[in-house]
Design a protein around this motif. Structure first.
Motif, PDB file in Angstrom:
ATOM      1  N   ASP A 123       0.983   5.395   0.001  1.00 29.23           N
ATOM      2  CA  ASP A 123       0.303   6.666   0.234  1.00 29.23           C
ATOM      3  C   ASP A 123       1.205   7.788  -0.259  1.00 29.23           C
ATOM      4  O   ASP A 123       2.387   7.842   0.100  1.00 29.23           O
ATOM      5  CB  ASP A 123       0.036   6.897   1.725  1.00 29.23           C
ATOM      6  N   TYR A 143       1.477  11.815   0.012  1.00 28.91           N
ATOM      7  CA  TYR A 143       0.966  12.912   0.839  1.00 28.91           C
ATOM      8  C   TYR A 143       1.174  14.234   0.116  1.00 28.91           C
ATOM      9  O   TYR A 143       2.217  14.457  -0.503  1.00 28.91           O
ATOM     10  CB  TYR A 143       1.694  12.949   2.186  1.00 28.91           C
ATOM     11  N   PHE A 145      -2.675   5.238  -2.985  1.00 29.07           N
ATOM     12  CA  PHE A 145      -3.654   6.164  -2.398  1.00 29.07           C
ATOM     13  C   PHE A 145      -3.033   7.561  -2.382  1.00 29.07           C
ATOM     14  O   PHE A 145      -1.822   7.702  -2.265  1.00 29.07           O
ATOM     15  CB  PHE A 145      -3.999   5.766  -0.951  1.00 29.07           C
ATOM     16  N   GLU A 146      -3.890   8.566  -2.472  1.00 31.47           N
ATOM     17  CA  GLU A 146      -3.418   9.963  -2.395  1.00 31.47           C
ATOM     18  C   GLU A 146      -4.132  10.643  -1.231  1.00 31.47           C
ATOM     19  O   GLU A 146      -5.344  10.555  -1.113  1.00 31.47           O
ATOM     20  CB  GLU A 146      -3.685  10.684  -3.702  1.00 31.47           C
ATOM     21  N   LYS A 147      -3.331  11.291  -0.394  1.00 30.58           N
ATOM     22  CA  LYS A 147      -3.872  11.945   0.799  1.00 30.58           C
ATOM     23  C   LYS A 147      -3.446  13.386   0.877  1.00 30.58           C
ATOM     24  O   LYS A 147      -2.389  13.753   0.462  1.00 30.58           O
ATOM     25  CB  LYS A 147      -3.403  11.218   2.056  1.00 30.58           C
ATOM     26  N   LYS A 205       0.861  -1.183   0.000  1.00 32.19           N
ATOM     27  CA  LYS A 205       0.000   0.000   0.000  1.00 32.19           C
ATOM     28  C   LYS A 205       0.896   1.230   0.000  1.00 32.19           C
ATOM     29  O   LYS A 205       1.788   1.353   0.832  1.00 32.19           O
ATOM     30  CB  LYS A 205      -0.917  -0.013   1.210  1.00 32.19           C
ATOM     31  N   PHE A 214       5.860  10.267   0.715  1.00 28.54           N
ATOM     32  CA  PHE A 214       5.203   8.999   0.424  1.00 28.54           C
ATOM     33  C   PHE A 214       5.504   7.997   1.527  1.00 28.54           C
ATOM     34  O   PHE A 214       6.457   8.151   2.287  1.00 28.54           O
ATOM     35  CB  PHE A 214       5.649   8.452  -0.930  1.00 28.54           C
ATOM     36  N   GLU A 215       4.651   6.973   1.584  1.00 29.56           N
ATOM     37  CA  GLU A 215       4.833   5.897   2.541  1.00 29.56           C
ATOM     38  C   GLU A 215       4.423   4.585   1.882  1.00 29.56           C
ATOM     39  O   GLU A 215       3.391   4.513   1.231  1.00 29.56           O
ATOM     40  CB  GLU A 215       3.988   6.154   3.787  1.00 29.56           C
TER      41      GLU A 215
END
Length: 105
Positions: free
Chosen positions: A5, A7, A103-105, A3, A17-18
């Motif tokens: 992410d 940011y 995913f984008e947050k 997953k 990013f993570e």
């Protein structure tokens, strides 16, 4: 599944990013999805640090977890490399949708 992410700040610039988890595409040592995601991510972190000389809020790389957040004052000069990573990971996720999710947050 890995997953990812990305940011963003309030101006829609990528802040970092993570990555969490494992691709589970193949057994350890033979997992091309995990290897490509990891090598791209670490290469971008190294390039941000050594070529762009950016400062980080936080960087860590552990088994199954990579995190990189760029300091606010260096967001502008980090965008090309962060966008490059996003593009690379999106392409990998298109080829291996069961092994990586973005995913984008």
């Amino acid at each position: 599944m890995i997953k990812v992410d990305f940011y963003y700040n309030s101006e829609f610039k990528i802040k970092g990013f993570e990555l969490r988890g494992h691709a589970n595409y193949e057994e350890f040592g033979y997992d091309i999805v995990c290897a490509s995601v990891t090598s791209n991510s670490i290469a971008v972190i190294n390039s941000l640090e050594n070529l762009q000389k950016v400062n980080f809020e936080k960087v860590l790389a552990n088994e199954g977890h990579i995190l990189c957040k760029v300091a606010d004052e260096d967001l502008e000069k980090s965008q090309l490399l962060l966008e490059h990573l996003k593009l690379a990971l999106v392409e990998i996720s298109r080829e291996y949708p069961k092994n990586i999710k973005i995913f984008e947050k």
